[in-house]
Design a protein around this motif. Structure first.
Motif, PDB file in Angstrom:
ATOM      1  N   LEU A 181      60.392  -7.526  47.086  1.00 20.44           N
ATOM      2  CA  LEU A 181      61.480  -6.947  47.880  1.00 20.44           C
ATOM      3  C   LEU A 181      62.775  -6.798  47.082  1.00 20.44           C
ATOM      4  O   LEU A 181      63.387  -5.730  47.068  1.00 20.44           O
ATOM      5  N   LEU A 182      63.186  -7.855  46.405  1.00 17.40           N
ATOM      6  CA  LEU A 182      64.457  -7.781  45.686  1.00 17.40           C
ATOM      7  C   LEU A 182      64.348  -6.859  44.477  1.00 17.40           C
ATOM      8  O   LEU A 182      65.303  -6.175  44.119  1.00 17.40           O
ATOM      9  N   ARG A 183      63.154  -6.826  43.875  1.00 17.27           N
ATOM     10  CA  ARG A 183      62.964  -5.897  42.748  1.00 17.27           C
ATOM     11  C   ARG A 183      62.982  -4.461  43.226  1.00 17.27           C
ATOM     12  O   ARG A 183      63.538  -3.575  42.585  1.00 17.27           O
ATOM     13  N   GLU A 227      69.024   3.523  54.409  1.00 21.13           N
ATOM     14  CA  GLU A 227      69.012   3.389  55.875  1.00 21.13           C
ATOM     15  C   GLU A 227      67.778   2.598  56.257  1.00 21.13           C
ATOM     16  O   GLU A 227      66.646   3.046  56.021  1.00 21.13           O
ATOM     17  N   ILE A 243      68.360   1.366  49.102  1.00 25.70           N
ATOM     18  CA  ILE A 243      67.928   1.326  50.502  1.00 25.70           C
ATOM     19  C   ILE A 243      69.077   1.887  51.324  1.00 25.70           C
ATOM     20  O   ILE A 243      70.080   1.227  51.572  1.00 25.70           O
ATOM     21  N   LEU A 260      58.939  -5.671  54.384  1.00 27.92           N
ATOM     22  CA  LEU A 260      59.686  -6.920  54.181  1.00 27.92           C
ATOM     23  C   LEU A 260      58.751  -8.074  53.829  1.00 27.92           C
ATOM     24  O   LEU A 260      59.195  -9.092  53.300  1.00 27.92           O
ATOM     25  N   ASP A 261      57.476  -7.918  54.159  1.00 26.08           N
ATOM     26  CA  ASP A 261      56.511  -8.975  53.846  1.00 26.08           C
ATOM     27  C   ASP A 261      56.138  -9.004  52.365  1.00 26.08           C
ATOM     28  O   ASP A 261      55.379  -9.869  51.944  1.00 26.08           O
ATOM     29  N   GLU A 284      57.424 -10.292  49.843  1.00 32.43           N
ATOM     30  CA  GLU A 284      58.491 -11.201  49.436  1.00 32.43           C
ATOM     31  C   GLU A 284      58.746 -11.167  47.935  1.00 32.43           C
ATOM     32  O   GLU A 284      59.884 -11.258  47.484  1.00 32.43           O
ATOM     33  N   ALA A 332      74.221  -1.691  56.203  1.00 36.10           N
ATOM     34  CA  ALA A 332      74.687  -0.517  55.478  1.00 36.10           C
ATOM     35  C   ALA A 332      73.928   0.707  55.966  1.00 36.10           C
ATOM     36  O   ALA A 332      72.755   0.627  56.304  1.00 36.10           O
ATOM     37  N   ALA A 391      64.616  -3.410  45.728  1.00 29.88           N
ATOM     38  CA  ALA A 391      66.010  -3.083  46.029  1.00 29.88           C
ATOM     39  C   ALA A 391      66.819  -2.820  44.760  1.00 29.88           C
ATOM     40  O   ALA A 391      67.875  -2.195  44.813  1.00 29.88           O
ATOM     41  N   ASP A 392      66.317  -3.291  43.615  1.00 29.95           N
ATOM     42  CA  ASP A 392      66.983  -2.986  42.346  1.00 29.95           C
ATOM     43  C   ASP A 392      66.759  -1.538  41.934  1.00 29.95           C
ATOM     44  O   ASP A 392      67.650  -0.889  41.394  1.00 29.95           O
ATOM     45  N   LEU A 415      66.801  -4.171  58.266  1.00 30.90           N
ATOM     46  CA  LEU A 415      67.141  -4.985  57.099  1.00 30.90           C
ATOM     47  C   LEU A 415      68.636  -5.034  56.828  1.00 30.90           C
ATOM     48  O   LEU A 415      69.146  -6.050  56.352  1.00 30.90           O
ATOM     49  N   SER A 416      69.346  -3.938  57.102  1.00 28.07           N
ATOM     50  CA  SER A 416      70.690  -3.831  56.545  1.00 28.07           C
ATOM     51  C   SER A 416      71.687  -3.216  57.508  1.00 28.07           C
ATOM     52  O   SER A 416      71.363  -2.302  58.269  1.00 28.07           O
TER      53      SER A 416
END
Lengths: 278, 436
Positions: A49-51, A60, A58, A43-44, A46, A67, A53-54, A64-65
């Protein structure tokens, strides 16, 4: 411990790619006995992270989630050591759900700081902390994931280096071998241009026998390496211990130095046993 | 995630695994004949025995070993540990060392608060499963949170060597003072972070919060002339309580009770709460100017007892941490020497600092050789556990007509209000749930 990234028979990269038509590869993160720090290393990132997740599903990752997808997962990261019967059973289930399983951090690869119990009487420790130790269901030893199930790779460190973690994730997903550092902290220290603490006699240092990956952080702040990345490949721990003894490092200090964050890693555990008992 | 046993009189609502919290725990509500009969925040993190294996170690090893309790707030553990040892040694930090410690701790607040507010807590207010889904709706919002988190980590890396389990901290100060140029390079980062934090506080003021007010007994450090972060003047509590950390350790009694599976801290036999709401209540007048203005603009009064609005208070504290960090970075003078030397003989001492999620109290005793003979670690989540269960009780009683799924979801979100760190609390918690 051997080089965690050496090619192994099961190192078949095709196996970790998702079957055709299944979309993004799936990532799962699980935690055993640990401090959360190694999964926080993910998670660090930054900026990534979003890339990440693209390109990755994720599936499990409780921290973080909300879901939660059932396995199997293409890549599983496991943080923490096995210290209870319940976790021993759980890690077997995690292995079954993992196409590839990577143990991350000192707890998952060597038993972590809580492996100090391996050198002590575990029930006595429990009595010291708990009013009702009879409520506890624990194992006598704290052991790495590899003591229980097959592990495809290990990333060392207390905590892991975030760059190394991302490299292993990215390489796995790209189907190539990760580029990691199998040598000792000592080499990173020379590359960084730090004055050698053993030569100058400023501090006891485990750099010559400790797995690289941190970038020689401690010598960089004028502090001896305390081995939080665990033993390097083929470490000559006895030779270093003898050298430290010649520098008037006491038996007690030597034992403590070797018995900290990767105390149960065989190279450190064996040598520490030669320097008295706690 | 909810399950129920069929039909009355017995109904159970459980969340087997709390998500978007640090560490692993669950919750269980039991109803008998329609009435709430059982509320438990369950912890199944394995015990790790820190207090036990610290005994016999060198006292100066304690800050690094104790830090391994929690990867989210290691600086809090290093700091409270150092304070305890400094109390034993009777040592006083130089102003330069004290300033650097506060600057480092600001980094942890930024990192931890940004993580909690934007990645863990905010999705609850938008009906999202996680920050990834939230980013699909409002990428700018999540990116702002990630920038704030990054700024905190940059602070930690510059001063501590790394963000998780920093290597540069020692009892008495630091191993090496960071170069002036390295700290100066943080100034523009912190200026941007301050703007992000102010925007975050404005955003947080626009959220819709459930209207829940609780009669918490709030406990926090009272700052010594500044908002309490790395230290405080004394521990402040209900009914004008004002005591030293050592005195507070006597008052905050830890119980190992079967029904809740944990050593729970109680004050005067009752639940109390530490964390942002408590810090704010006891120190609102000590907020730096922009943070105080943000609190005013957000409509925060003298005290806030709505647990959901802790998100807003955390954003105000993000502003405060940025302001303080910026001030300290601009005024930075490398401490020389980087640490005061400690002479540790036989003694006993306590230290308390404000971890992002609440008061962290640590006590050690040492022998004549400076080895540890005793350790007590009282993390925020163990202190907050009873108050969290109190929140759940209120929600469960008010929401008994909800479906199991709705009630479970509502309660899980309520636990997240307090940013519990279960890894922290677990080192003295039972593994197995035992009910009598």
């Amino acid at each position: 411990m051997s080089d965690p990234f050496a090619p192994a028979p099961e190192w078949e990269w095709e196996r970790v790619r998702p079957p055709t038509g299944r979309g993004r590869p799936t990532l799962a993160v699980f935690k055993l006995a640990s401090c959360d720090g190694c999964q926080l290393s993910l998670l660090d990132h930054e900026d990534a992270l979003l890339r990440l997740a693209d390109v990755v599903q994720i599936a499990e990752f409780a921290e973080l989630s909300s879901a939660s997808m059932p396995g199997p997962y293409d890549l599983v990261l496991v943080e923490g050591s096995v210290t209870t019967p319940a976790d021993a059973a759980r890690v077997a289930g995690i292995r079954d759900a993992a196409r590839r399983l990577v143990a991350i951090g000192a707890c998952a690869t060597a038993g972590g700081i809580q492996s100090l119990r391996n050198f002590a009487d575990e029930p006595a420790l429990a009595r010291r902390v708990y009013a009702h130790p009879e409520y506890l269901a624990t194992l006598a030893d704290s052991t790495p994931v590899s003591a229980h199930v097959r592990v495809d790779a290990e990333i060392h460190g207390c905590p892991v280096d975030g760059g190394e973690l991302l490299e292993v994730v990215a390489a796995t997903l790209a189907g190539r071998r990760p580029i990691t550092r199998p040598h000792a902290v000592c080499e990173e220290c020379k590359q960084a241009g730090h004055a050698c603490l053993l030569v100058t006699g400023r501090a006891a240092c485990l750099g010559p026998v400790t797995h690289a990956g941190c970038g020689a952080l401690c010598p960089g702040v004028d502090r001896g390496c305390f081995g939080c990345f665990g033993p390097s490949e083929s470490p000559n721990t006895s030779s270093l211990a003898a050298g430290l003894a010649r520098r008037n490092i006491s038996e007690k200090s030597l034992r403590r130095l070797l018995r900290t964050f990767t105390a149960a890693a065989p190279a450190f555990a064996t040598e520490s046993a030669r320097h008295g008992d706690v | 995630m909810a399950t129920s046993e069929p039909g009355p009189p017995r109904r159970e609502v459980t969340v087997p695994l709390l998500r978007r919290v640090e560490g692993e725990g669950g919750l269980r509500l039991g109803f008998s004949d329609g009435a709430l009969s059982e509320v438990a925040l369950e912890i199944f993190e394995p015990p790790r025995y820190f207090e036990a294996f610290l005994v016999g170690r060198g006292a100066l090893e304690a800050p690094d070993i104790t830090a391994r309790i929690c990867g989210i707030c290691p600086v809090a553990y290093q700091t409270s540990s150092s304070l305890a040892l400094e109390a034993i040694a009777g040592a006083t930090l130089t102003p330069e060392i004290a300033a650097l410690r506060r600057l480092l701790y600001c980094g942890e607040w930024l990192q931890s608060h940004a993580l909690h507010v934007f990645l863990l807590h905010a999705p609850d207010f938008f009906g999202c499963t996680d920050a990834v889904e939230l980013a699909q709706r409002d990428r700018g919002l999540v990116e702002r949170g990630l920038r704030l988190k990054r700024a905190g980590n940059q602070l930690l890396e510059t001063i501590g060597g790394r963000a998780i389990h920093p290597v540069n901290v020692r009892a008495g100060g630091f191993y090496r003072a960071p170069a002036s140029a390295a700290v100066a390079a943080l100034v523009p980062v912190l200026r941007d972070a301050l703007e992000d934090a102010r925007a975050a506080a404005e955003w947080a003021a626009t959220l819709h919060y459930p209207d829940l007010h609780r009669d918490y007994r709030l406990v926090a450090l009272r700052g010594a002339g500044a908002y309490p972060i790395e230290s405080g003047a004394y521990v402040a509590g209900p009914d004008g309580l004002a005591v030293s950390p050592a005195e507070f350790a006597e008052l905050a009694v830890e119980h190992h009770v079967a029904h809740s599976t944990a050593l729970q801290a109680r004050l005067g036999g009752e639940a109390y709460l530490t964390g942002p709401l408590a810090r704010f209540a006891h120190n609102r007048d000590l907020l730096p100017p922009l943070a105080a203005a943000a609190a005013d603009a957000a409509g925060l009064g003298a005290i806030c007892t709505n647990p959901y609005r802790s998100l807003l208070v955390r954003c105000v504290e993000l502003v405060a941490a940025c302001e303080e960090a910026l001030r300290l970075a601009e005024a930075y003078v490398p401490p020389d020497p980087p640490a005061v030397s400690l002479r540790l003989g036989q003694g006993r001492g306590f230290g308390a600092s404000e971890a992002p999620r609440g008061l962290l109290l640590i006590g050690y005793a040492t022998d004549a050789e400076g080895d540890l003979t005793w350790a007590r670690i009282t993390p925020p989540t163990s202190q907050n556990q009873l108050s969290i269960e109190g929140d759940l009780r209120v929600l469960a009683e008010g929401g008994a007509s909800l479906s199991d799924g709705e009630l479970a979801q509502r309660c899980e979100a309520a636990v997240r209000n307090h940013d519990p760190c279960i890894s922290c609390s677990a080192h003295f918690l039972d593994l197995e749930v035992t009910r009598r």
